[in-house]
Scaffold this active site. Structure first.
Site, PDB file in Angstrom:
ATOM      1  N   VAL A  59       0.835  -1.201   0.000  1.00 44.68           N
ATOM      2  CA  VAL A  59       0.000   0.000   0.000  1.00 44.68           C
ATOM      3  C   VAL A  59       0.874   1.256   0.000  1.00 44.68           C
ATOM      4  O   VAL A  59       0.581   2.224  -0.701  1.00 44.68           O
ATOM      5  CB  VAL A  59      -0.989  -0.002   1.190  1.00 44.68           C
ATOM      6  CG1 VAL A  59      -1.785   1.290   1.241  1.00 44.68           C
ATOM      7  CG2 VAL A  59      -1.930  -1.190   1.090  1.00 44.68           C
ATOM      8  N   CYS A  60       1.966   1.230   0.764  1.00 42.37           N
ATOM      9  CA  CYS A  60       2.861   2.402   0.829  1.00 42.37           C
ATOM     10  C   CYS A  60       3.495   2.687  -0.526  1.00 42.37           C
ATOM     11  O   CYS A  60       3.608   3.843  -0.940  1.00 42.37           O
ATOM     12  CB  CYS A  60       3.947   2.180   1.879  1.00 42.37           C
ATOM     13  SG  CYS A  60       3.318   1.953   3.551  1.00 42.37           S
ATOM     14  N   SER A  61       3.887   1.632  -1.218  1.00 45.08           N
ATOM     15  CA  SER A  61       4.475   1.781  -2.538  1.00 45.08           C
ATOM     16  C   SER A  61       3.453   2.346  -3.525  1.00 45.08           C
ATOM     17  O   SER A  61       3.748   3.272  -4.289  1.00 45.08           O
ATOM     18  CB  SER A  61       4.998   0.420  -3.010  1.00 45.08           C
ATOM     19  OG  SER A  61       5.634   0.539  -4.251  1.00 45.08           O
TER      20      SER A  61
END
Length: 166
Positions: A59-61
């Site tokens: 999700v962060c990527s």
């Protein structure tokens, strides 16, 4: 008080909640070459600050890549991603993902950003997923603390607010 969970388990956020209308707290974070950046480095610009727990997670990527793509279309907006990752890991990730239109900054050394923006997760020493839009006069105009850290923020709302900020 903001309530945040990490994989459905409640976590403790260190620091004070930042709210719309507040003066944006100053902060010190590290660049990928170990320089120091603060809020003052963006004086006179609108800031969209995307906060992620770890750049090497799915999700962060996705979040960081999404804001990198959107940054090309935003005028007078500095798009910044802050995480607790080491600056060297951020630099590697940045190069692998061809990220050129946003700054990737590390709060690893002092957790200064995390504490001042109320996003430092005490139990994990990671930052809670969140978005802050700060206008050119350093007033906070939009805040989203994502209640479940593993979920996505409201990208469209954050971008809309960044475009409206002056």
């Amino acid at each position: 008080m903001v309530k945040v969970t990490f994989h459905q388990d409640p976590v403790t956020l260190v620091g004070n909640e930042v709210k719309v209308g507040d003066n944006a707290p100053d902060f010190n974070v590290l660049t990928n070459d170990l320089g120091i950046k603060s809020l003052a480095d963006y004086q006179g610009k609108i800031k969209l600050i995307s906060v992620v727990p770890s750049i090497d997670t799915g999700v962060c990527s996705i979040q960081t890549n999404r804001f990198n793509e959107e940054a090309k279309e935003l005028e007078n907006v500095s798009v910044i991603t802050v995480s607790m990752d080491l600056p060297f890991a951020q630099k590697r990730w940045r190069e692998v993902n061809n990220v050129e239109d946003l700054e990737l900054l590390s709060d690893h050394r002092d957790a200064d950003f995390g504490e001042k923006y109320g996003v430092l997760i005490k139990e994990l020493r990671l930052l809670a997923r969140s978005i802050f839009v700060i206008d050119s006069n350093d007033k906070v105009t939009y805040v989203e603390y994502v209640h479940e850290v593993s979920e996505h923020p409201d990208y469209d709302k954050a971008l809309e607010e960044a475009e409206k900020a002056e």
